[in-house]
Design an enzyme around this catalytic site. Structure first.
Site, PDB file in Angstrom:
ATOM      1  N   SER A  33       0.829  -1.215   0.000  1.00 57.80           N
ATOM      2  CA  SER A  33       0.000   0.000   0.000  1.00 57.80           C
ATOM      3  C   SER A  33       0.853   1.249   0.000  1.00 57.80           C
ATOM      4  O   SER A  33       1.813   1.350   0.753  1.00 57.80           O
ATOM      5  CB  SER A  33      -0.850   0.073   1.275  1.00 57.80           C
ATOM      6  N   HIS A  64      -4.424   0.435  -4.828  1.00 58.96           N
ATOM      7  CA  HIS A  64      -3.751  -0.678  -5.503  1.00 58.96           C
ATOM      8  C   HIS A  64      -4.097  -0.648  -6.989  1.00 58.96           C
ATOM      9  O   HIS A  64      -5.244  -0.853  -7.366  1.00 58.96           O
ATOM     10  CB  HIS A  64      -4.193  -2.021  -4.919  1.00 58.96           C
ATOM     11  N   HIS A  86      -5.514  -9.550  -2.032  1.00 59.11           N
ATOM     12  CA  HIS A  86      -5.581  -9.901  -0.612  1.00 59.11           C
ATOM     13  C   HIS A  86      -6.674 -10.934  -0.354  1.00 59.11           C
ATOM     14  O   HIS A  86      -7.734 -10.902  -0.973  1.00 59.11           O
ATOM     15  CB  HIS A  86      -5.872  -8.652   0.228  1.00 59.11           C
ATOM     16  N   TYR A  88      -8.614 -11.001   2.158  1.00 63.72           N
ATOM     17  CA  TYR A  88      -9.823 -10.364   2.692  1.00 63.72           C
ATOM     18  C   TYR A  88     -10.756  -9.826   1.610  1.00 63.72           C
ATOM     19  O   TYR A  88     -11.888  -9.456   1.885  1.00 63.72           O
ATOM     20  CB  TYR A  88      -9.481  -9.242   3.692  1.00 63.72           C
ATOM     21  N   GLU A  89     -10.262  -9.778   0.366  1.00 63.95           N
ATOM     22  CA  GLU A  89     -11.137  -9.336  -0.718  1.00 63.95           C
ATOM     23  C   GLU A  89     -12.143 -10.425  -1.087  1.00 63.95           C
ATOM     24  O   GLU A  89     -13.065 -10.176  -1.857  1.00 63.95           O
ATOM     25  CB  GLU A  89     -10.300  -8.944  -1.939  1.00 63.95           C
ATOM     26  N   ALA A 116       2.924  -2.817   3.678  1.00 64.26           N
ATOM     27  CA  ALA A 116       2.685  -1.836   4.734  1.00 64.26           C
ATOM     28  C   ALA A 116       2.302  -2.656   5.958  1.00 64.26           C
ATOM     29  O   ALA A 116       1.535  -3.611   5.851  1.00 64.26           O
ATOM     30  CB  ALA A 116       1.541  -0.921   4.338  1.00 64.26           C
ATOM     31  N   MET A 214      -1.579  -7.867   6.425  1.00 64.20           N
ATOM     32  CA  MET A 214      -2.636  -8.697   5.841  1.00 64.20           C
ATOM     33  C   MET A 214      -2.194  -9.337   4.525  1.00 64.20           C
ATOM     34  O   MET A 214      -3.030  -9.642   3.669  1.00 64.20           O
ATOM     35  CB  MET A 214      -3.887  -7.834   5.604  1.00 64.20           C
ATOM     36  N   SER A 215      -0.897  -9.525   4.360  1.00 66.20           N
ATOM     37  CA  SER A 215      -0.409 -10.072   3.084  1.00 66.20           C
ATOM     38  C   SER A 215       0.914 -10.806   3.309  1.00 66.20           C
ATOM     39  O   SER A 215       1.282 -11.126   4.441  1.00 66.20           O
ATOM     40  CB  SER A 215      -0.187  -8.928   2.089  1.00 66.20           C
ATOM     41  N   ASN A 238       2.255   2.380  10.819  1.00 65.76           N
ATOM     42  CA  ASN A 238       1.565   2.789  12.053  1.00 65.76           C
ATOM     43  C   ASN A 238       2.036   1.872  13.173  1.00 65.76           C
ATOM     44  O   ASN A 238       2.536   0.777  12.901  1.00 65.76           O
ATOM     45  CB  ASN A 238       0.032   2.644  11.886  1.00 65.76           C
ATOM     46  N   HIS A 250      -7.116   3.100   7.211  1.00 68.16           N
ATOM     47  CA  HIS A 250      -6.435   2.805   5.948  1.00 68.16           C
ATOM     48  C   HIS A 250      -5.779   4.082   5.405  1.00 68.16           C
ATOM     49  O   HIS A 250      -4.696   4.040   4.823  1.00 68.16           O
ATOM     50  CB  HIS A 250      -7.452   2.256   4.941  1.00 68.16           C
TER      51      HIS A 250
HETATM   52  N1  HPA Z   1      -2.421  -4.231  11.071  1.00 69.77           N
HETATM   53  C1  HPA Z   1      -2.630  -4.999   9.983  1.00 69.77           C
HETATM   54  N2  HPA Z   1      -2.282  -4.626   8.760  1.00 69.77           N
HETATM   55  C2  HPA Z   1      -1.700  -3.430   8.621  1.00 69.77           C
HETATM   56  C3  HPA Z   1      -1.452  -2.581   9.701  1.00 69.77           C
HETATM   57  C4  HPA Z   1      -1.841  -3.008  11.002  1.00 69.77           C
HETATM   58  O1  HPA Z   1      -1.655  -2.309  12.022  1.00 69.77           O
HETATM   59  N3  HPA Z   1      -0.847  -1.462   9.212  1.00 69.77           N
HETATM   60  C5  HPA Z   1      -0.721  -1.655   7.878  1.00 69.77           C
HETATM   61  N4  HPA Z   1      -1.239  -2.829   7.505  1.00 69.77           N
END
Ligand code: HPA
Length: 278
Positions: A33, A64, A86, A88-89, A116, A214-215, A238, A250
């Protein structure tokens, strides 16, 4: 999906690509991302939209793009996924890793994964980079479940050294020569799309996780199954839930990715050029 169908679909996608380009990449790059502009660093030969590959899973996430870029970073032929898929999609896990398998079948020997991620390691701050030394896969479905596709790899692939030592050495070297302090650690993939709860982050920290996302992990497993050499860098966008002082979004992840992108892209390019010797 039955595995022979998965294999058939993979071969159809390969035939589709081969009708558009005969480019043979050495390195396959997957951008996370906010890092979707890396294309500007590639001496572009050709691009193939995911939409033009029959059966290919097309990403729906904002930020994306959906295309393969073929070209050169320095002298190194690369294929770059601008936008990943992903779990989750809602895709089948075999579709999530289809692009990785496809890039290997196009000829890529090295897989460079980026993402990310949320940071858990003490002292981490947004904007840090983390070299992935190892991963935890047990919170995401294993992409090799189902009858084994012997054409791709063995039934029970070893995962002792998923992330290649020599590639990691070159990443450390390039970070150091650019004055970038690169952290190192264990990345865990959860399914998302919700961010983790603070209790989940406490659990992950106790399990030895340094960054969460998540990847990446399922992609690394599919690539290792096929014998690729793998390296990965997380861009810490983050602090993870409960460590961060504010709720996650996001938008925050994307903004942090964008801010880190110039340095991140320079590091990725320098490493890829160095992979010429691998
Ligand atoms: N958690 C899960 N996926 C993420 C995060 C997070 O804090 N930051 C960026 N992708």
């Amino acid at each position: 999906m039955a595995e022979n169908r998965t294999y058939e679909k993979l071969m159809n996608c390969l035939a589709c690509i081969r009708k558009k380009t005969d480019f043979v990449p050495k390195v396959a790059l997957v951008l996370g991302s906010g890092l979707g502009n890396y294309g500007d660093h590639i001496q572009l030969e050709t691009a193939v939209s995911y939409h033009d590959i029959e059966g290919f899973p097309v990403s729906t996430v904002a930020g994306h793009k959906g295309q393969f870029l073929f070209g050169y970073v320095g002298a190194v032929p690369v294929v770059c996924m601008q936008g990943r898929v992903h779990y989750y999609e809602g895709y089948d896990i075999s579709d999530v890793v289809l692009p990785i398998r496809l890039m290997k079948l196009m000829g890529a020997e090295i897989l460079f994964l980026t993402n990310a991620a949320g940071g858990l390691q003490d002292g981490m701050t947004a904007g840090d980079f983390m070299l992935i030394r190892d991963h935890i896969s047990c919170f995401a479905p294993n992409p090799l479940i189902g009858s084994n596709m012997d054409e791709l790899g063995e039934r029970f692939p070893d995962m002792t050294e998923i992330y290649d030592h020599e590639l990691a050495r070159l990443i450390r070297k390039n970070a150091s020569s650019r004055g970038i302090l690169i952290k190192e650690g264990v990345y865990a993939q959860l399914t998302g799309p919700s961010f983790e709860s603070p209790a989940e982050i406490t659990m992950l920290k106790r399990l030895g996780v340094d960054a969460v996302g998540m990847s990446t992990v399922v992609e690394a497993i599919a690539a290792k199954h096929m014998g690729m050499r793998i390296c990965g860098i997380s861009c810490i966008c983050n602090l993870a839930a409960g460590i961060s002082k504010h709720p996650l979004s996001h938008e925050e992840v994307q903004a942090a990715g964008k801010a880190a992108a110039p340095l991140f892209e320079a590091l990725v390019s320098a490493c890829v050029e160095d992979f010429a010797s691998c």
